[in-house]
Write a protein that holds these residues in place. Structure first.
Motif, PDB file in Angstrom:
ATOM      1  N   LYS A  96      -5.458 -63.899  37.845  1.00  0.00           N
ATOM      2  CA  LYS A  96      -4.948 -63.647  36.493  1.00  0.00           C
ATOM      3  C   LYS A  96      -6.090 -63.282  35.558  1.00  0.00           C
ATOM      4  CE  LYS A  96      -0.924 -66.723  36.725  1.00  0.00           C
ATOM      5  NZ  LYS A  96      -0.238 -67.885  36.099  1.00  0.00           N
TER       6      LYS A  96
ATOM      7  N   ASP B 294      -4.450 -63.400  29.894  1.00  0.00           N
ATOM      8  CA  ASP B 294      -3.123 -63.928  30.177  1.00  0.00           C
ATOM      9  C   ASP B 294      -3.043 -65.433  30.005  1.00  0.00           C
ATOM     10  OD1 ASP B 294      -2.279 -61.373  30.824  1.00  0.00           O
ATOM     11  OD2 ASP B 294      -2.859 -61.591  32.927  1.00  0.00           O
ATOM     12  N   GLN B 295      -4.180 -66.121  30.077  1.00  0.00           N
ATOM     13  CA  GLN B 295      -4.205 -67.581  30.027  1.00  0.00           C
ATOM     14  C   GLN B 295      -4.906 -68.109  28.775  1.00  0.00           C
ATOM     15  OE1 GLN B 295      -5.376 -68.808  34.349  1.00  0.00           O
ATOM     16  NE2 GLN B 295      -6.302 -66.814  33.968  1.00  0.00           N
ATOM     17  N   CYS B 296      -5.252 -67.199  27.875  1.00  0.00           N
ATOM     18  CA  CYS B 296      -6.122 -67.536  26.746  1.00  0.00           C
ATOM     19  C   CYS B 296      -5.444 -68.436  25.715  1.00  0.00           C
ATOM     20  CB  CYS B 296      -6.589 -66.240  26.073  1.00  0.00           C
ATOM     21  SG  CYS B 296      -7.800 -66.517  24.762  1.00  0.00           S
TER      22      CYS B 296
ATOM     23  N   ARG C 225      -4.035 -66.382  22.839  1.00  0.00           N
ATOM     24  CA  ARG C 225      -3.107 -65.306  23.189  1.00  0.00           C
ATOM     25  C   ARG C 225      -1.977 -65.164  22.162  1.00  0.00           C
ATOM     26  NH1 ARG C 225      -1.219 -62.100  27.549  1.00  0.00           N
ATOM     27  NH2 ARG C 225       0.355 -60.791  26.547  1.00  0.00           N
TER      28      ARG C 225
ATOM     29  N   TYR D  46     -10.828 -60.821  35.157  1.00  0.00           N
ATOM     30  CA  TYR D  46     -10.075 -61.751  35.995  1.00  0.00           C
ATOM     31  C   TYR D  46     -10.963 -62.943  36.335  1.00  0.00           C
ATOM     32  CZ  TYR D  46      -6.460 -58.218  36.558  1.00  0.00           C
ATOM     33  OH  TYR D  46      -5.456 -57.316  36.307  1.00  0.00           O
TER      34      TYR D  46
ATOM     35  N   ALA E 235     -10.943 -67.724  36.046  1.00  0.00           N
ATOM     36  CA  ALA E 235     -10.187 -68.950  35.766  1.00  0.00           C
ATOM     37  C   ALA E 235     -10.739 -69.736  34.581  1.00  0.00           C
ATOM     38  CB  ALA E 235     -10.187 -69.840  37.010  1.00  0.00           C
TER      39      ALA E 235
ATOM     40  N   PRO F   2     -10.093 -70.014  31.330  1.00  0.00           N
ATOM     41  CA  PRO F   2      -9.196 -70.745  30.430  1.00  0.00           C
ATOM     42  C   PRO F   2      -8.519 -71.956  31.084  1.00  0.00           C
ATOM     43  CG  PRO F   2      -8.783 -68.378  30.326  1.00  0.00           C
ATOM     44  CD  PRO F   2      -9.643 -68.616  31.519  1.00  0.00           C
ATOM     45  N   VAL F   3      -8.434 -71.955  32.404  1.00  0.00           N
ATOM     46  CA  VAL F   3      -7.755 -73.042  33.108  1.00  0.00           C
ATOM     47  C   VAL F   3      -8.737 -74.118  33.557  1.00  0.00           C
ATOM     48  CG1 VAL F   3      -6.355 -73.634  35.112  1.00  0.00           C
ATOM     49  CG2 VAL F   3      -5.923 -71.508  33.884  1.00  0.00           C
TER      50      VAL F   3
END
Length: 385
Positions: A230, A234-236, A239, A273, A275, A277-278
């Motif tokens: 991702k 998309d995970q920000c 967003r 792409y 990870a 933000p997670v």
């Protein structure tokens, strides 16, 4: 050298890792790897029954930031667990041996564990001037890389240096710094880009290989899909502000203090792409965008040659977010308006069809009703009475 009969869990217990921390690590690794509700049990069982894994870690043209990142893994302190799980018989930066003694360790390891070890590569080989820009043990690093790769089970390319070349390969690349996959072609290579790579991503990939004795599922570019599937965008955490058309216009404006989207300040999240933000950094506390600085795209190819980190991304192929950022609010309102108009038009058409029939002619019932109404209007008051 390690005892090949000793399991990973036995090594952990012998080195003081308690059962609680062991299970915490298994749980966190299972979640990070997306293994499902029983994943932690699979990891725990594998570690309790399998011997631990020989890993040889070599360093080419780099700043050693991936080593620094790896030994700061957390949830719980994964560095303690991971470094106990693997037979890290060679690691340039943190090993006690140096010089001839270190080279003897390397030669002994690649001979003893031939065909069984994982070769972890940090940095890359510069091919210019016959490799003389990076010397290791009196020889070009390329020689050491080839010797290590020959007997390796698989190769892990730590960081953007090993995965894509990084800043060493920036134009005009005078040293001819070259990523690993362009010089080694006969071994499976796992790319873990980032400058540096995220520490917990690194430790979890090692945990996966140890547990399942295979490499994780990779995307089309050779990166672990679970961590690089991702976009940062998309995970920000910002967003929602992007979708609302709320952007920071300058570093000292009110929008910056309100945590608005950093896209207009050059954030590369929409094309990166990773990870971040997670998984986040510093024991899961934050990551660059959350702390107020836009993503510089350090996990992507040629990020160093795309101009200023603070220039909006308008010239990267297959990217169309620039116009969206300017018009997203208006587009959203226009979309709603168009939907209302369309709904009204459809409702009117259905009503007319019901009233007048397929071709616009009145139905029998409608014609009868209209005839009666016309007759009523044409009659005199006395006739209506």
């Amino acid at each position: 050298m390690f005892n090949p009969e000793e399991t990973q869990y036995e090594v952990l217990r012998r080195r003081g890792i308690c059962r609680r921390d062991f299970l915490k690590f298994c749980s966190m690794a299972a979640v990070a790897l997306g293994l499902g509700p029983m994943g932690h049990l699979e990891i725990a069982h594998a570690m309790e029954t399998k011997p631990y894994l020989p890993v040889l870690w070599i360093n080419g043209l780099s700043c050693s930031c991936c080593t620094e990142s790896f030994i700061r893994s957390a949830h719980p302190l994964a560095s303690d667990i991971i470094l106990s799980m693997i037979a890290l018989d060679y690691q340039d930066t943190i090993m006690a041996a140096a010089g001839d003694q270190a080279m003897e360790c390397f030669e002994e390891a690649i001979s003893t564990y031939k065909g069984r070890y994982i070769l972890a590569v940090e940095g890359n080989p510069p091919l210019g001037e016959e490799g003389m820009y990076c010397i290791d043990g009196g020889r070009p690093f390329m020689d050491k890389l080839q010797r290590g790769a020959a007997g390796a089970k698989a190769i892990v390319a730590w960081g953007t240096c090993a995965s894509w070349g990084c800043v060493q390969a920036a134009r005009p690349n005078p040293t001819q710094a070259t990523p690993i996959h362009k010089v080694i072609h006969d071994k499976p290579i796992i790319k873990v880009p980032g400058c540096p790579a995220i520490p917990d991503v690194m430790s979890n990939i090692v945990a996966y290989i140890l547990t399942y004795d295979q490499i994780p599922k990779l995307d089309s570019q050779g990166r672990p899909e679970v961590f690089y599937g991702k976009r940062v965008h998309d995970q920000c955490v910002r967003r929602a502000h992007f979708d609302a058309g709320q952007f920071v216009e300058s570093w000292d404006d009110a929008a910056a203090s309100l945590g608005y989207c950093l896209y207009k300040m050059g954030c590369k999240g929409p094309t990166t792409y990773n990870a971040c933000p997670v998984t986040r950094w510093n024991n899961g506390v934050s990551y660059p965008i959350q702390s107020g600085h836009g993503c510089i795209g350090c996990a992507e190819q040629n990020f160093w040659d795309h101009g200023s980190f603070y220039s909006r991304i308008t010239n990267i192929p297959q990217f169309g977010t620039n116009t969206t950022a300017e018009t997203v609010g208006v587009a959203a309102v226009a979309g709603i308006g168009a939907g209302v108009v369309t709904h009204a038009a459809i409702s009117t058409a259905v009503h007319l069809k019901h009233r007048y029939g397929k071709d616009g002619d009145c139905s029998k019932e409608t014609k009868t009703a209209q005839a009666e109404k016309t007759a009523s209007n044409d009659s005199t008051p006395s006739e209506r009475n």
